[in-house]
Design a protein around this motif. Structure first.
Motif, short mmCIF file in Angstrom:
data_model
loop_
_atom_site.label_atom_id
_atom_site.label_comp_id
_atom_site.label_asym_id
_atom_site.label_seq_id
_atom_site.Cartn_x
_atom_site.Cartn_y
_atom_site.Cartn_z
N VAL A 321 0.89 -1.23 0.01
CA VAL A 321 -0.06 -0.08 0.06
C VAL A 321 0.83 1.22 -0.17
N ILE A 322 2.05 1.36 0.50
CA ILE A 322 2.83 2.35 0.52
C ILE A 322 3.59 2.33 -0.62
N ASN A 325 7.95 -2.68 -2.72
CA ASN A 325 7.60 -4.14 -3.14
C ASN A 325 8.19 -5.24 -2.18
N ARG A 326 7.47 -6.32 -2.04
CA ARG A 326 7.96 -7.38 -1.40
C ARG A 326 7.37 -8.65 -2.00
N ARG B 9 -0.27 4.89 6.61
CA ARG B 9 0.13 3.95 5.61
C ARG B 9 -0.04 4.81 4.12
N LYS B 11 0.44 6.36 1.02
CA LYS B 11 1.50 6.22 -0.03
C LYS B 11 2.05 7.58 -0.43
N VAL B 14 4.54 8.58 2.36
CA VAL B 14 5.69 7.51 2.50
C VAL B 14 6.66 8.19 1.11
N LEU B 15 6.18 8.21 0.25
CA LEU B 15 7.02 8.39 -1.07
C LEU B 15 7.54 9.87 -0.88
N GLY B 46 7.65 -3.85 2.59
CA GLY B 46 8.55 -3.47 1.58
C GLY B 46 9.30 -2.28 1.56
N ILE B 47 9.65 -1.83 2.90
CA ILE B 47 10.30 -0.72 3.14
C ILE B 47 11.86 -0.48 2.41
N SER B 49 12.89 -1.55 -0.04
CA SER B 49 12.88 -1.20 -1.61
C SER B 49 12.44 0.22 -1.82
N LEU B 50 12.24 1.14 -0.93
CA LEU B 50 11.93 2.39 -0.95
C LEU B 50 13.05 3.25 -0.50
N PRO B 222 4.26 2.35 8.23
CA PRO B 222 5.12 2.61 7.37
C PRO B 222 5.71 4.04 7.60
#
Lengths: 340, 360
Positions: A321-322, A325-326, B9, B11, B14-15, B46-47, B49-50, B222
Motif C-alpha cells: 500500500v505504501i 515491493n516485497r 500508511r 502512500k 511515504v514516498l 517492503g520498506i 525497496s523504497l 510505514p
C-alpha cells in the motif's frame, strides 16, 4: 425427548437397527434424491461421457457452527468449489460422518439440513455416504468427509493446471479476503472477541459457470482456502517462466477483518477464505469477466488485483500500500488449526 | 481504529519521506531496529525497496523468543514432564527447539501445555485446576513485563497457591550498548516505540552521550518507520547524535510511571543470558524475594538436561547484525519455519522468518 434418544450412541454407527433408523430419518429424508433412495452399497450414476473431475476433502472445523455457516455447509461448499474451479460442473457428492458418542442429535440434524440446503442451492446431489460413531473423546463432536465428482468439457481441460497462463493476463478475485479465517477466530471462545465477522462460505459453481460462459480465455482458477490468497498466487507462479504482480491497494478487506488481523498479527493475504476464487484471464477479456462476475451475488465485489508479467519469473511480488515491493510466499509457520 | 492506521500508511506521504531521505543522504549509513514488530513491518511493507542504496537496515536482538536462552526452553520442558504441572505459554514459544525436544513435541506426548494470550488466562487455568501447579512462561521486554507483574500481584490477590512464573523477562538497553561494545558497526538505532511507552526515553540517554549514536523511538507503521529513518539520517548527516521521539502520539518522556512502579515492586534486575551476546549485566528481571515462592525455578525442583546448542546455526551473529539471514547455510534449507533450527526462524518477528517470508 429422553436423553438416550437425543444423543448419538455408539449403536448409531453399528450398522444395525439404529444406524438404519438414523439413515432413513435423517440422511435419506433430507438429502432426498433417487440415487440415495435406492440405498445401494454404491450409488449408480448417470454421467455424460466427458472427463471427470474428482476430489475429496475432510472437514474438522472448530467450532462446528460459526457466523455464516457450519461444518455441513462448509463440507458441501468446499468440495463443490474444488470441482468447479477445475472448470467442471459438479454433479454428485458423497458424505462420510465420524461422530463422537453423545453428540446431540439436534445438532446433527441441523448440520444435515444445512448440507441438504446447500447441495440444493448448488444443484448437486449427495448420493452416498457413511456414518461411524466413535467413543466419547475419540473425536471432537463431528468430522465430515465429502467427495465430489463433476464433468468437464474439453475446452476446460487446462484450467486447473493453468497451462495457458501467459504474461499480460489479469488476476481477478471475486471479493474480500480473510473473512472465513477471521470469522472462525472470532467464533472461538478462547479469544473472547465479539466482532461480528461472517464467513464467506459459499458454493461458487454458479459464479464459475458465469465466468467460463463469459470468456473462452479463462486460463486458471483456484479457490483461495487454507493459506489464503498468498498461497494461491505462490502456487501459480512457482517454477513458471512468468512472474505475478499483485497490488495491495486493490485488495478488498472488510474493516472488521483488518482490525482483527492487526490485533492478532495476521496478514489477511494468508487468512483462509471459503467463498473466494482467483481467476486468471487473458487481458482482453478481463473486464468482461469482472462485469459478468459482478452480476452474481458472490461476485459483486469482483476486481482485478494484479497481472502476469515477464519480470521476476517464478516469483510473485506484492506492491504494498505504501508503494514498496516485497515477495509473496507460502504461509510460513503456524497456520490456524482446524479452520475447515 | 483502521481509519486511524490508514493515515500512517499513506502512500504519498511515504514516498515524500523517501524522496527526502534520498535528497539528504550523502554517505552509506546502517541503522538497526531492535524490535521484532519493526522487523516485521519493515519487511511486510517492503520498506527497504523504497530506500536509497546508501541506507541499510539491520535487524538486532529485538525478538524475545529469538534471544531466549535454550536452557529456558529445556527447563520449561522439564517442568512440562512433571505429572502435576500445566505449562501455560504464548504460542510463539511452543515450537522453539530445546536441546532435544520442544514444547510442541512434549504436548504431542500428552504433557499438559496450553497456549494463552495473556497471563490472566493462565491465572484462570490455575483457579480451575487447584490440584495442579500452573506455570506461566514469562518472556518479553519492557512491554510485556508489566502484564507479568500484574499477573503475579493478581495471583496473590486471588489467593492462588498453585501459580508460578518461569521468567526470562529482559530489558533492552544493555543489549543495545553490548552490541556497540562488541564492535557492531551501526550509525543509529530505530528504538522500539512500545518499550518507551512504558519506560520513557531516558533509558537510551547513554547511547548518544557515550557512543555518539542516535536513537529514534519509532512507531510501527510505514510512515513512522520512514520518518524515524529520516530523523536518524538527518542526525548523522549533521553529526548530532541524540534521543528523539518519532512516536509522539504514544510515547511520553517519562513513560508510564504506574507500570514502572508495578514492575519495580515485582521484579529486580539480574544478569541474564542472551543468544548471541552471552551474559549481560543487569539485562534480565527476576522475581523479588517477596515473590520467590512463585518463582518456578526456585519453588519446583526439577532436573534439566545439559544444554546443547546447534552447530551451523548463526542466529547469534544475525541477532548482532553481523550477518544477514541469507548468510546462513541452513537458511531456507535445513532451517525453515515448519522445521526451525534456530529461534530466529520460529517467531514471526524473528529476522530469519521475516526474511524468508517477505524477501524469499
Amino acid at each position: 425427548m429422553p436423553e438416550k434418544n437425543s444423543r448419538i450412541l455408539l449403536g448409531h454407527g453399528s450398522g444395525g437397527k439404529l444406524t438404519h433408523e438414523l439413515i432413513d430419518s435423517l440422511f435419506v429424508k433430507h438429502f432426498n434424491n433417487p440415487e440415495l433412495d435406492r440405498q445401494t452399497d454404491a450409488a449408480l450414476l448417470e454421467v455424460p461421457a466427458h472427463k471427470i473431475a474428482f476430489t475429496t476433502d475432510a472437514f474438522v472445523v472448530d467450532p462446528i457452527f460459526f457466523p455464516g455457516g457450519d461444518i455441513g455447509k462448509l463440507a458441501v461448499c468446499g468440495t463443490v468449489n474444488d470441482v468447479a474451479v477445475s472448470g467442471a460442473t459438479p454433479l454428485y457428492l458423497s458424505a462420510a460422518f465420524i461422530i463422537e458418542e453423545g453428540f446431540p442429535l439436534q445438532d446433527l440434524k441441523r448440520i444435515v439440513i444445512s448440507m441438504a440446503e446447500e447441495a440444493k442451492m448448488a444443484g448437486v446431489s449427495i448420493v452416498t455416504g457413511d456414518t461411524k460413531v466413535v467413543n466419547k473423546d475419540k473425536c471432537d463432536k463431528v468430522f465430515i468427509t465429502t467427495t465430489g465428482i463433476g464433468t468437464l468439457v474439453e475446452k476446460h481441460y487446462s484450467i486447473s493446471e493453468g497451462k495457458q497462463v501467459r504474461a499480460g493476463d489479469k488476476v481477478i478475485i471475486n471479493g474480500s479476503i480473510g473473512d472465513h479465517g477471521m470469522a472462525i477466530m472470532s467464533a472461538r471462545n478462547e479469544l473472547k472477541l465479539s466482532a461480528p465477522l461472517i464467513s464467506d462460505c459459499a458454493s461458487l459453481n454458479g459464479l464459475i459457470s458465469e465466468i467460463t460462459g463469459a470468456s473462452e480465455k479463462v486460463h486458471f482458477m483456484r479457490d483461495a482456502t487454507r493459506g489464503g490468497l498468498a498461497t494461491v498466487i505462490t502456487e501459480l507462479s512457482t517454477n513458471k517462466d512468468y512472474g505475478i504482480n499483485i497490488y495491495e491497494e486493490r485488495l478488498l478487506i472488510d474493516e472488521g477483518v483488518r482490525g482483527m488481523c492487526e490485533l492478532l498479527g495476521f496478514d489477511p493475504m494468508y487468512v483462509a477464505n471459503e467463498g473466494k476464487v482467483v481467476v486468471v484471464v487473458a487481458d482482453e477479456d478481463a473486464e468482461i469477466v469482472v462485469k459478468a462476475m459482478q452480476k452474481n451475488k458472490f461476485g459483486k465485489d469482483a476486481r482485478i488485483i494484479g497481472e502476469v508479467v515477464t519480470d521476476h519469473p517464478g516469483r510473485a511480488w506484492l506492491q504494498t500500500v505504501i508503494g514498496g515491493n516485497r515477495i509473496i510466499d507460502m504461509l510460513a509457520g503456524e497456520q490456524l488449526p482446524r479452520i475447515c | 481504529m483502521i481509519k486511524y492506521i490508514d493515515e500512517y500508511r499513506d502512500k504519498n506521504l511515504v514516498l515524500k519521506i523517501a524522496d527526502e531521505i534520498k535528497r539528504i543522504s550523502t554517505r552509506p549509513l546502517r541503522f538497526m531496529e531492535v524490535c521484532g514488530g519493526h522487523t516485521m513491518a519493515i519487511q511486510k511493507f517492503g520498506i527497504p525497496s523504497l530506500l536509497p542504496d546508501t541506507i541499510q537496515l539491520l535487524s538486532g536482538p529485538g525478538c524475545p523468543v529469538c534471544v531466549t536462552d535454550r536452557r529456558f526452553i529445556d527447563t520449561a520442558i522439564a517442568f512440562a514432564r512433571l505429572d502435576d504441572t500445566i505449562i501455560t505459554t504464548y504460542g510463539d514459544l511452543i515450537r522453539v527447539p530445546g536441546s532435544s525436544s520442544s514444547l510442541d513435541a512434549e504436548r504431542g506426548k500428552g504433557h499438559d501445555i496450553k497456549i494463552v494470550y495473556c497471563i490472566l488466562d493462565a491465572l484462570e487455568i490455575a483457579k480451575e485446576n487447584p490440584d495442579k501447579k500452573v506455570i506461566f512462561l514469562g518472556i518479553g521486554f519492557e512491554t510485556t513485563t508489566p502484564s507479568s507483574a500484574a499477573g503475579m500481584v493478581n495471583a496473590i490477590n486471588m489467593g492462588l497457591e498453585n501459580f508460578y512464573l518461569h521468567s526470562s523477562h529482559k530489558v533492552m538497553p544493555p543489549a543495545m550498548t553490548a552490541l556497540i561494545d562488541e564492535g557492531v558497526k551501526i550509525d543509529g538505532y530505530i528504538a522500539p516505540g512500545h518499550v518507551s511507552t512504558i519506560t520513557g526515553t531516558s533509558i537510551y540517554n547513554d547511547i548518544p552521550s557515550k557512543y555518539n549514536l542516535g536513537c529514534v523511538i519509532s512507531g510501527f507503521e510505514p510512515v513512522d518507520l520512514m520518518q524515524a529513518i529520516l530523523m536518524l539520517t538527518k542526525q548523522k548527516e549533521s553529526n548530532k547524535a541524540k534521543v528523539e521521539i518519532q512516536y509522539k502520539r504514544a510515547v511520553k518522556e517519562e513513560g508510564n510511571i504506574k507500570a514502572q512502579k508495578l514492575v519495580g515492586e515485582v521484579f529486580e534486575a539480574d544478569d541474564d543470558w542472551w543468544r548471541g551476546l552471552g551474559v549481560l549485566k543487569d539485562s534480565g528481571l527476576k522475581l523479588r524475594e517477596a515473590f520467590g515462592h512463585m518463582d518456578a525455578e526456585r519453588a519446583i525442583p526439577v532436573e534439566v538436561e545439559k544444554t546443547r546448542e546447534d552447530s551451523g546455526c548463526i542466529c547469534g551473529e544475525i541477532l548482532k547484525g553481523l550477518k544477514s539471514p541469507a548468510d546462513c547455510k541452513l537458511f531456507g534449507k535445513a532451517c525453515t519455519p515448519n522445521d526451525p533450527v534456530g529461534a530466529c526462524m520460529v517467531s514471526n518477528e524473528g529476522a530469519c522468518h521475516a526474511w524468508l517470508r517477505y524477501r524469499g
